[in-house]
Structure formats: C-alpha cells, structure tokens
Scaffold this active site. Structure first.
Site, PDB file in Angstrom:
ATOM      1  N   GLY A  10       0.841  -1.200   0.000  1.00 42.18           N
ATOM      2  CA  GLY A  10       0.000   0.000   0.000  1.00 42.18           C
ATOM      3  C   GLY A  10       0.874   1.247   0.000  1.00 42.18           C
ATOM      4  N   HIS A  11       1.826   1.272   0.937  1.00 41.57           N
ATOM      5  CA  HIS A  11       2.772   2.399   0.979  1.00 41.57           C
ATOM      6  C   HIS A  11       3.564   2.470  -0.335  1.00 41.57           C
ATOM      7  CE1 HIS A  11       2.647   1.262   5.416  1.00 41.57           C
ATOM      8  NE2 HIS A  11       2.259   2.521   5.444  1.00 41.57           N
ATOM      9  N   GLN A  48      -0.949  10.410  18.210  1.00 41.12           N
ATOM     10  CA  GLN A  48      -2.185   9.987  17.548  1.00 41.12           C
ATOM     11  C   GLN A  48      -2.700   8.649  18.064  1.00 41.12           C
ATOM     12  OE1 GLN A  48      -0.140   9.976  13.612  1.00 41.12           O
ATOM     13  NE2 GLN A  48      -1.367   8.157  13.189  1.00 41.12           N
ATOM     14  N   GLY A  80      -3.204   7.901   1.272  1.00 50.32           N
ATOM     15  CA  GLY A  80      -4.015   6.802   0.758  1.00 50.32           C
ATOM     16  C   GLY A  80      -5.482   6.980   1.109  1.00 50.32           C
ATOM     17  N   ASP A 137      -7.208   5.718   4.461  1.00 49.44           N
ATOM     18  CA  ASP A 137      -7.503   6.610   5.581  1.00 49.44           C
ATOM     19  C   ASP A 137      -8.202   7.850   5.021  1.00 49.44           C
ATOM     20  OD1 ASP A 137      -5.826   5.262   7.889  1.00 49.44           O
ATOM     21  OD2 ASP A 137      -4.588   5.222   6.094  1.00 49.44           O
ATOM     22  N   SER A 165      -2.629  -3.277   5.458  1.00 54.03           N
ATOM     23  CA  SER A 165      -2.436  -2.432   6.639  1.00 54.03           C
ATOM     24  C   SER A 165      -1.339  -3.030   7.493  1.00 54.03           C
ATOM     25  CB  SER A 165      -3.739  -2.377   7.447  1.00 54.03           C
ATOM     26  OG  SER A 165      -3.470  -1.917   8.753  1.00 54.03           O
TER      27      SER A 165
HETATM   28  P1  AMP Z   1       0.541   4.726   7.719  1.00 56.94           P
HETATM   29  O1  AMP Z   1       1.931   4.237   7.706  1.00 56.94           O
HETATM   30  O2  AMP Z   1      -0.473   3.714   8.138  1.00 56.94           O
HETATM   31  O3  AMP Z   1       0.391   6.045   8.438  1.00 56.94           O
HETATM   32  O4  AMP Z   1       0.173   5.034   6.203  1.00 56.94           O
HETATM   33  C1  AMP Z   1       0.906   5.950   5.440  1.00 56.94           C
HETATM   34  C2  AMP Z   1       0.133   6.284   4.194  1.00 56.94           C
HETATM   35  O5  AMP Z   1      -0.071   5.105   3.429  1.00 56.94           O
HETATM   36  C3  AMP Z   1      -1.253   6.849   4.516  1.00 56.94           C
HETATM   37  O6  AMP Z   1      -1.529   7.933   3.657  1.00 56.94           O
HETATM   38  C4  AMP Z   1      -2.158   5.686   4.253  1.00 56.94           C
HETATM   39  O7  AMP Z   1      -3.465   6.068   3.878  1.00 56.94           O
HETATM   40  C5  AMP Z   1      -1.444   4.992   3.111  1.00 56.94           C
HETATM   41  N1  AMP Z   1      -1.871   3.592   3.067  1.00 56.94           N
HETATM   42  C6  AMP Z   1      -1.925   2.724   4.089  1.00 56.94           C
HETATM   43  N2  AMP Z   1      -2.439   1.542   3.691  1.00 56.94           N
HETATM   44  C7  AMP Z   1      -2.719   1.685   2.371  1.00 56.94           C
HETATM   45  C8  AMP Z   1      -3.291   0.827   1.387  1.00 56.94           C
HETATM   46  N3  AMP Z   1      -3.682  -0.423   1.661  1.00 56.94           N
HETATM   47  N4  AMP Z   1      -3.426   1.300   0.125  1.00 56.94           N
HETATM   48  C9  AMP Z   1      -3.047   2.572  -0.163  1.00 56.94           C
HETATM   49  N5  AMP Z   1      -2.512   3.423   0.710  1.00 56.94           N
HETATM   50  C10 AMP Z   1      -2.353   2.990   1.976  1.00 56.94           C
END
Ligand code: AMP
Length: 253
Positions: free
Chosen positions: A10-11, A35, A121, A124, A159
C-alpha cells in the site's frame, strides 16, 4: 509522503506514484505517539527501520526522514491542531484526540519538508480529508494527492495492523471488503436507504465475530451522514476482530 513505517505494498504504491511524479521524494517514518490513545497499540506497533529503509531505497526514495520523538516533540511542546467537525465523526468518535495528533504531526512534517505535493491513501479517507482542509486553512501551498486502496488478493485492505491477526481472524478479515462490495451492488440495483444498507453489513460482520465501531454512509466533502444514497458517497467501516481494529471504505456512485 508521511508514513509510520512497516512499509507494505500500500505504501509502496504511493511511493511509486510519487517517484514518477516528482524529482525529489522524501518519505517520513515516524510512529507518532500523539495519535495513539491510551490502551491503543503504540507500544506494539510494528517497527522495522532496516527493512523499511531497504524497501524505500529500492523504490528510489531520495530521502528518508526518520526523526526521534524528542526531535518532533521536544520538552515544552504545546501546540495542537484541531480541524473542527471533520475530526469528530467516523474514527474520531472512537479515537478521541487521534486526528488532532495526526493533524499536528502532519503540519509539522509539512513545515519541515516544505513539499509541493504530499501523497496519502484513500484507506484513511477521513485523515486525507482532514489534511486537505488543514493545508487549505493554514495557507499551505501543497497539493494533496489521495491514491486508491491496495488490497490483498481476497480483498483485505493492506495495513500494518494486519500482522496482528491470527490465521483464523485473517480469513474473516476479508469479509469487510466483501460486505462493502455487496452494498455497492445493492445500491446499484436501487437500494437507497442508508439504514438498510448499513444494517445488512453490520449483521454480516457481527455474525462472523466482528465488533463494530461504525458502518456509515457519509458525504465525501463534510463526512456528514446521508439518510438516502443519491449522490457520490463514502461507505466506511471500522470493526474489530479481537483486539485488532480494521478500517476500510469504498466510494460509491
Ligand atoms: P501509515 O503508515 O499507516 O500512516 O500510512 C501511510 C500512508 O499510506 C497513509 O496515507 C495511508 O493512507 C497509506 N496507506 C496505508 N495503507 C494503504 C493501502 N492499503 N493502500 C493505499 N494506501 C495505503
């Protein structure tokens, strides 16, 4: 591109897109304590900087910004940013203070990095909506791009928290996206009542052992509830399997 590390596909999908569109790409990795609520998973949140660094560099990231807590929140730090209204619904109802923590850390990251474009993403959605508002309200000249949700083959949204799931829970977790798709079909074939649509999803998930935080149809702009589905809407879910909280959403219409 702000992240909390534990990088997955995803990242990486965001990183790849950002890599194509920019000439200097900075990825931040910071598990932001402000957070996380009391009793949430801050301590056990997966951290593996060496692996993240390898993945990021492989994708051509120019700079990894990996600050320590003291650098971000030195003694005497006092400021907090609240994006009123948008932060109170959906996840905000169940994670008090969460979006204040997010808004504050992202504003700091924006000020430190001074990006032209920032990537988020849709996973969120509420977070991205709040960041857009914050950037606009605080006159930050930053384009916020929101990219699609990457999923496992069975539909589970990728995730970092999926790691917490037992094999049995992992199988069940795919039901969230299945229920969202089911709802999309019902809406396409004429069902307009939010109450009916969300009740069907809740029933399905509860039967499988989920505890529901919310299942809601909301407007894309102000995240307010819709009673009848007429325009484009966000169908968003937060549900827990054991101690693991999962979120997902789709845009319908
Ligand atoms: P995080 O590390 O969870 O804070 O996520 C960092 C960024 O990656 C945020 O903008 C999330 O929305 C995005 N993100 C997390 N999971 C996914 C996913 N499955 N698909 C696309 N973007 C994602």
């Amino acid at each position: 591109m702000p992240t909390m590390g534990s990088l997955h596909e995803g990242h990486l999908s965001l990183i790849r897109r950002a890599r194509e569109e920019t000439d200097l790409l900075i990825v931040s990795i910071f598990v932001n304590p402000s957070q996380f609520g009391k009793g949430e998973d801050f301590d056990k949140y997966p951290r593996d900087f060496r692996k993240d660094k390898k993945l990021a560099l492989k994708e051509g990231v120019d700079i990894i910004f990996y600050p320590g807590e003291q650098a971000m929140y030195p003694d005497g730090f006092r400021t907090s940013i609240k994006v009123a209204g948008l932060a109170d619904s959906l996840c905000g109802r169940f994670r008090p203070g969460h979006f204040e923590g997010v808004a504050t850390v992202v504003a700091k990251l924006f000020n430190i990095v001074e990006p032209d474009i920032a990537y988020f993403g849709q996973k969120d959605y509420q977070q991205a909506r709040i960041i857009k508002q914050l950037a606009k309200d605080l006159d930050m000249n930053i384009k916020i791009k929101v990219l699609p949700i990457m999923r496992e083959q069975d539909g589970l949204a990728l995730s970092s928290r999926n790691k917490y799931l037992s094999p049995e829970q992992r199988k069940k977790a795919a039901l969230i996206y299945a229920a969202l798709k089911d709802a999309r079909k019902k809406i396409a074939s004429g069902q307009k009542s939010s109450a009916k649509i969300t009740a069907a999803i809740k029933k399905k998930l509860r039967q499988a052992g989920f505890k529901i935080d919310y299942v809601e149809l909301v407007r894309l702009d102000d995240l307010s509830s819709v009673k009848r589905v007429n325009n484009k809407v966000l169908l968003a879910v937060a549900a827990r399997l054991g101690r693991t909280r999962l979120i997902d959403n789709i845009i319908i219409g």
